[in-house]
Design a protein around this motif. Sequence first.
Motif, PDB file in Angstrom:
ATOM      1  N   LEU A 197      62.372  78.465 121.637  1.00  0.00           N
ATOM      2  CA  LEU A 197      60.796  78.571 121.621  1.00  0.00           C
ATOM      3  C   LEU A 197      60.273  79.161 120.188  1.00  0.00           C
ATOM      4  O   LEU A 197      59.309  78.472 119.747  1.00  0.00           O
ATOM      5  CB  LEU A 197      60.485  79.522 122.853  1.00  0.00           C
ATOM      6  N   VAL A 198      60.899  79.956 119.730  1.00  0.00           N
ATOM      7  CA  VAL A 198      60.796  80.455 118.287  1.00  0.00           C
ATOM      8  C   VAL A 198      60.748  79.360 117.462  1.00  0.00           C
ATOM      9  O   VAL A 198      59.736  79.498 116.444  1.00  0.00           O
ATOM     10  CB  VAL A 198      61.532  81.771 118.200  1.00  0.00           C
ATOM     11  N   VAL A 199      61.625  78.730 117.375  1.00  0.00           N
ATOM     12  CA  VAL A 199      61.674  77.577 116.470  1.00  0.00           C
ATOM     13  C   VAL A 199      60.616  76.647 116.534  1.00  0.00           C
ATOM     14  O   VAL A 199      60.157  76.306 115.491  1.00  0.00           O
ATOM     15  CB  VAL A 199      63.309  76.903 116.348  1.00  0.00           C
ATOM     16  N   LEU A 200      60.413  76.245 117.670  1.00  0.00           N
ATOM     17  CA  LEU A 200      59.447  75.023 117.959  1.00  0.00           C
ATOM     18  C   LEU A 200      58.327  75.846 117.619  1.00  0.00           C
ATOM     19  O   LEU A 200      57.144  75.085 116.715  1.00  0.00           O
ATOM     20  CB  LEU A 200      59.633  74.710 119.189  1.00  0.00           C
TER      21      LEU A 200
ATOM     22  N   VAL B  30      64.605  60.890 128.334  1.00  0.00           N
ATOM     23  CA  VAL B  30      64.384  61.787 127.051  1.00  0.00           C
ATOM     24  C   VAL B  30      64.206  63.332 127.510  1.00  0.00           C
ATOM     25  O   VAL B  30      64.698  64.097 126.899  1.00  0.00           O
ATOM     26  CB  VAL B  30      63.490  61.227 126.153  1.00  0.00           C
ATOM     27  N   GLY B  31      63.333  63.499 128.444  1.00  0.00           N
ATOM     28  CA  GLY B  31      62.625  64.638 128.784  1.00  0.00           C
ATOM     29  C   GLY B  31      61.168  64.720 129.048  1.00  0.00           C
ATOM     30  O   GLY B  31      60.592  64.070 128.210  1.00  0.00           O
ATOM     31  N   ARG B  32      60.725  65.226 129.957  1.00  0.00           N
ATOM     32  CA  ARG B  32      59.347  65.424 129.795  1.00  0.00           C
ATOM     33  C   ARG B  32      58.643  65.985 128.602  1.00  0.00           C
ATOM     34  O   ARG B  32      57.652  65.607 128.131  1.00  0.00           O
ATOM     35  CB  ARG B  32      58.848  66.314 131.183  1.00  0.00           C
ATOM     36  N   ARG B  33      59.281  67.122 128.300  1.00  0.00           N
ATOM     37  CA  ARG B  33      58.550  67.733 126.935  1.00  0.00           C
ATOM     38  C   ARG B  33      59.171  67.153 125.579  1.00  0.00           C
ATOM     39  O   ARG B  33      58.271  66.984 124.516  1.00  0.00           O
ATOM     40  CB  ARG B  33      59.106  69.281 126.931  1.00  0.00           C
ATOM     41  N   LYS B  34      60.353  66.851 125.483  1.00  0.00           N
ATOM     42  CA  LYS B  34      61.060  66.365 124.664  1.00  0.00           C
ATOM     43  C   LYS B  34      60.444  64.970 124.078  1.00  0.00           C
ATOM     44  O   LYS B  34      60.306  64.630 122.925  1.00  0.00           O
ATOM     45  CB  LYS B  34      62.608  66.042 124.601  1.00  0.00           C
ATOM     46  N   SER B  35      59.912  64.143 124.949  1.00  0.00           N
ATOM     47  CA  SER B  35      59.266  62.846 124.917  1.00  0.00           C
ATOM     48  C   SER B  35      58.138  63.089 123.981  1.00  0.00           C
ATOM     49  O   SER B  35      57.648  62.159 123.237  1.00  0.00           O
ATOM     50  CB  SER B  35      58.899  62.283 126.209  1.00  0.00           C
ATOM     51  N   TRP B  36      57.641  64.335 123.845  1.00  0.00           N
ATOM     52  CA  TRP B  36      56.460  64.289 122.904  1.00  0.00           C
ATOM     53  C   TRP B  36      56.845  65.250 121.760  1.00  0.00           C
ATOM     54  O   TRP B  36      56.066  64.903 120.600  1.00  0.00           O
ATOM     55  CB  TRP B  36      55.183  65.028 123.639  1.00  0.00           C
ATOM     56  N   ILE B  37      57.677  66.160 121.907  1.00  0.00           N
ATOM     57  CA  ILE B  37      58.017  67.352 120.853  1.00  0.00           C
ATOM     58  C   ILE B  37      58.744  66.395 119.710  1.00  0.00           C
ATOM     59  O   ILE B  37      58.280  66.529 118.677  1.00  0.00           O
ATOM     60  CB  ILE B  37      58.765  68.129 121.497  1.00  0.00           C
ATOM     61  N   ILE B  38      59.699  65.605 120.095  1.00  0.00           N
ATOM     62  CA  ILE B  38      60.307  64.894 119.009  1.00  0.00           C
ATOM     63  C   ILE B  38      59.314  63.749 118.430  1.00  0.00           C
ATOM     64  O   ILE B  38      59.539  63.809 116.820  1.00  0.00           O
ATOM     65  CB  ILE B  38      61.561  64.103 119.801  1.00  0.00           C
ATOM     66  N   PRO B  39      58.699  63.131 118.472  1.00  0.00           N
ATOM     67  CA  PRO B  39      57.852  62.144 117.986  1.00  0.00           C
ATOM     68  C   PRO B  39      56.744  62.919 117.146  1.00  0.00           C
ATOM     69  O   PRO B  39      56.696  62.699 115.827  1.00  0.00           O
ATOM     70  CB  PRO B  39      57.103  61.157 118.780  1.00  0.00           C
ATOM     71  N   MET B  40      56.296  64.021 117.599  1.00  0.00           N
ATOM     72  CA  MET B  40      55.360  64.694 117.116  1.00  0.00           C
ATOM     73  C   MET B  40      55.657  65.330 115.730  1.00  0.00           C
ATOM     74  O   MET B  40      55.265  65.434 114.587  1.00  0.00           O
ATOM     75  CB  MET B  40      54.512  65.829 117.783  1.00  0.00           C
TER      76      MET B  40
ATOM     77  N   ASP C 240      51.921  71.551 120.389  1.00  0.00           N
ATOM     78  CA  ASP C 240      51.898  72.831 121.053  1.00  0.00           C
ATOM     79  C   ASP C 240      51.833  72.650 122.632  1.00  0.00           C
ATOM     80  O   ASP C 240      52.323  73.500 123.314  1.00  0.00           O
ATOM     81  CB  ASP C 240      50.762  73.655 120.516  1.00  0.00           C
ATOM     82  N   ILE C 241      51.264  71.601 122.932  1.00  0.00           N
ATOM     83  CA  ILE C 241      50.951  71.491 124.572  1.00  0.00           C
ATOM     84  C   ILE C 241      52.183  71.204 125.162  1.00  0.00           C
ATOM     85  O   ILE C 241      52.462  71.823 126.112  1.00  0.00           O
ATOM     86  CB  ILE C 241      50.043  70.093 124.712  1.00  0.00           C
ATOM     87  N   ALA C 242      53.235  70.516 124.545  1.00  0.00           N
ATOM     88  CA  ALA C 242      54.498  70.253 125.230  1.00  0.00           C
ATOM     89  C   ALA C 242      55.285  71.683 125.087  1.00  0.00           C
ATOM     90  O   ALA C 242      55.858  71.797 126.030  1.00  0.00           O
ATOM     91  CB  ALA C 242      55.036  69.000 124.645  1.00  0.00           C
ATOM     92  N   VAL C 243      55.293  72.356 124.114  1.00  0.00           N
ATOM     93  CA  VAL C 243      56.114  73.331 124.086  1.00  0.00           C
ATOM     94  C   VAL C 243      55.397  74.240 124.849  1.00  0.00           C
ATOM     95  O   VAL C 243      56.314  75.124 125.806  1.00  0.00           O
ATOM     96  CB  VAL C 243      55.985  73.949 122.619  1.00  0.00           C
ATOM     97  N   ASP C 244      54.202  74.710 125.145  1.00  0.00           N
ATOM     98  CA  ASP C 244      53.563  75.654 126.148  1.00  0.00           C
ATOM     99  C   ASP C 244      53.996  75.313 127.389  1.00  0.00           C
ATOM    100  O   ASP C 244      54.416  76.187 128.217  1.00  0.00           O
ATOM    101  CB  ASP C 244      52.118  75.609 126.084  1.00  0.00           C
ATOM    102  N   GLY C 245      53.942  73.945 127.990  1.00  0.00           N
ATOM    103  CA  GLY C 245      54.666  73.404 129.172  1.00  0.00           C
ATOM    104  C   GLY C 245      55.924  73.714 129.160  1.00  0.00           C
ATOM    105  O   GLY C 245      56.701  74.066 130.479  1.00  0.00           O
ATOM    106  N   TRP C 246      56.685  73.594 128.312  1.00  0.00           N
ATOM    107  CA  TRP C 246      58.139  73.749 128.432  1.00  0.00           C
ATOM    108  C   TRP C 246      58.607  75.127 128.703  1.00  0.00           C
ATOM    109  O   TRP C 246      59.719  75.579 129.365  1.00  0.00           O
ATOM    110  CB  TRP C 246      58.895  72.988 127.129  1.00  0.00           C
TER     111      TRP C 246
ATOM    112  N   GLN D 237      56.050  82.795 121.293  1.00  0.00           N
ATOM    113  CA  GLN D 237      54.919  82.201 120.696  1.00  0.00           C
ATOM    114  C   GLN D 237      54.511  83.137 119.313  1.00  0.00           C
ATOM    115  O   GLN D 237      54.032  82.654 118.185  1.00  0.00           O
ATOM    116  CB  GLN D 237      53.717  82.038 121.425  1.00  0.00           C
ATOM    117  N   THR D 238      54.283  84.623 119.556  1.00  0.00           N
ATOM    118  CA  THR D 238      54.034  85.500 118.392  1.00  0.00           C
ATOM    119  C   THR D 238      54.846  85.414 117.477  1.00  0.00           C
ATOM    120  O   THR D 238      54.357  85.097 116.178  1.00  0.00           O
ATOM    121  CB  THR D 238      53.810  86.792 119.009  1.00  0.00           C
TER     122      THR D 238
END
Length: 587
Positions: A119-122, A178-188, A232-238, A255-256
Amino acid sequence: MSVPDNNSVKLSSSNKSSRQRRKNKDKPSLSPDPNSKHMPKNHKYPALSSSLELEGIQIPPRTPRGGYGSDDADAIDEVELSLLNENERRAAAAGGMDSPPSKSKHGVSAKDKRGMALLVVLYLIQGVPLGLALGSVPFLLREHLSYSQLGTFALAQYPYSLKLLWSPIIDSCFFSGVGRRKSWIIPMQLIIGTLMLWIANNVEVLLETPAENINKLTFIFTSLVFLSATQDIAVDGWALTLLSHENLSYASTCQTIGLNTGYFASFTVFLALNSEAFASKYGFPVLSLSSYLKFWTVVCYSVTVWLLFAKKEDKPSADDEDMDLVKVYRVIWRICKLPHVQSLLLLHFVAKVGFQANEGVTSLKLVEKGLGREDLSIAVLIDFPCQILAGYLTARWSMGDKPLRPWLAAGWVRLGFAAIWTIIVAKFPGPTIGYSYFAFLVAMTVLQGFSNTIQFVGISAFHTRISDPLIGGTYMTLLNTFTNLGGTWPRYFVLKGVDFFTVATCKISEGGSETILEASECVSDLGKAHCADLGGTCVTERDGYYIVSVVCVVLGVIILSSFAAPTARRLQALPTSKWRVASAGGL
């Protein structure tokens, strides 16, 4: 399965006579003994909802109620308890779902530690573009643009405040493989890296004449912030599923740390290394914006490739796969219709008004009055590790049942700092300051940053606590959207207001006489240069910053004392079940 109505259950139970219950008192009971040590008399425990989820029902006290005698009350207790199976009774004995999350007795597990590191890296990757768009680039443009033009560029941060409009798409559309969150994090992240690479190759041309390219610059950085907001939307949900329930409050700490690291790296660290004065003073080579962007492009690509091939995401549950787009928007509407959700959104919308002049203009004013960019960078750079510590301590403070308590306390502190910084700008001695005065500025920066972090972590912990994991990304984004919007919508008007209330003239002396011209813009270096071309000097007779700052602080005090404080205390007293989707009408 239908759920028995409580009232009908109680009425049918009350019809039992005392004689009938005395006859059956020796028969085995399916209900646990209310007087057992495993079942406290006055605890709260879950009941069934229409979706077979648990919600809070309180065991009636062992006192006569209405027209019932004590024996009838016992019968009511027995029937209510019999609605729960054995596992639910044990959960009830433990305090139910409405109990605040407690710290794990065994500390943070290895899985949680790995999740926190991810999470820190993302969040770090997300913070880099934000630091550029909201921090360093406005400082680079400040020398060439007026405050009104900077207000136009400030529109670039709006996508981060309007994420709710497309967050249901992120929550409901994904590839299971791919994964519910990775489906968006990777392309973004791939697109973010590519756009930063394009900016790196064209930034010198864009910044050569920024006044002419202001619309193009605004569009480019708005696009960059839009991509970061989507990630950020995908990371928050993950975050809601990546960490265990007892350690969810650490999601706000991640997140901080991540956002602040990326933001400070792109803001303060970059401005310092980009300053020729700093480079010559400490022997560092000057870091260009192009080289900086290329470095983060490589980092962004590397993390994305690792996510694609090395990190496995848990398969979506049946509930996840059933969350179609229309259903998510319908759930959002049901949530927004809840009175306490409406109160929270309104609270977010107005809670940051008092800080906007300080956070949007004060740093620019200090640089305008002679504070070097490298000095400002050093002050904020010293502030960075202090904010990491503040985030950790606040996360522990926010783990109880009153996560908004630190948020409220820090709100008053931030208003105090907004007033103090206005005085500091008014009394600023000039370009040459001593070490003691610089140390004072650093101390003020650290203390103000501490209060900012406390508010951020406190409200993030509250959001994490009340969000429904079923639509975690959307629920978190709904709340975060109004949090961000509360700090975004006033910024444009604050910057415009500074120019509106400022009275600046260009005074030209010719042959012993003085000519005064009203300059349309005599604040930026470009406006001063135009005045100098005429042989004059820009003189500010009234600085609109002070007027706007006082108005913001006064409004902030009124809002916090009369609305924000009582509303926050009322909202945090609500049980967690009241914020769930099921409470909003179900799916």
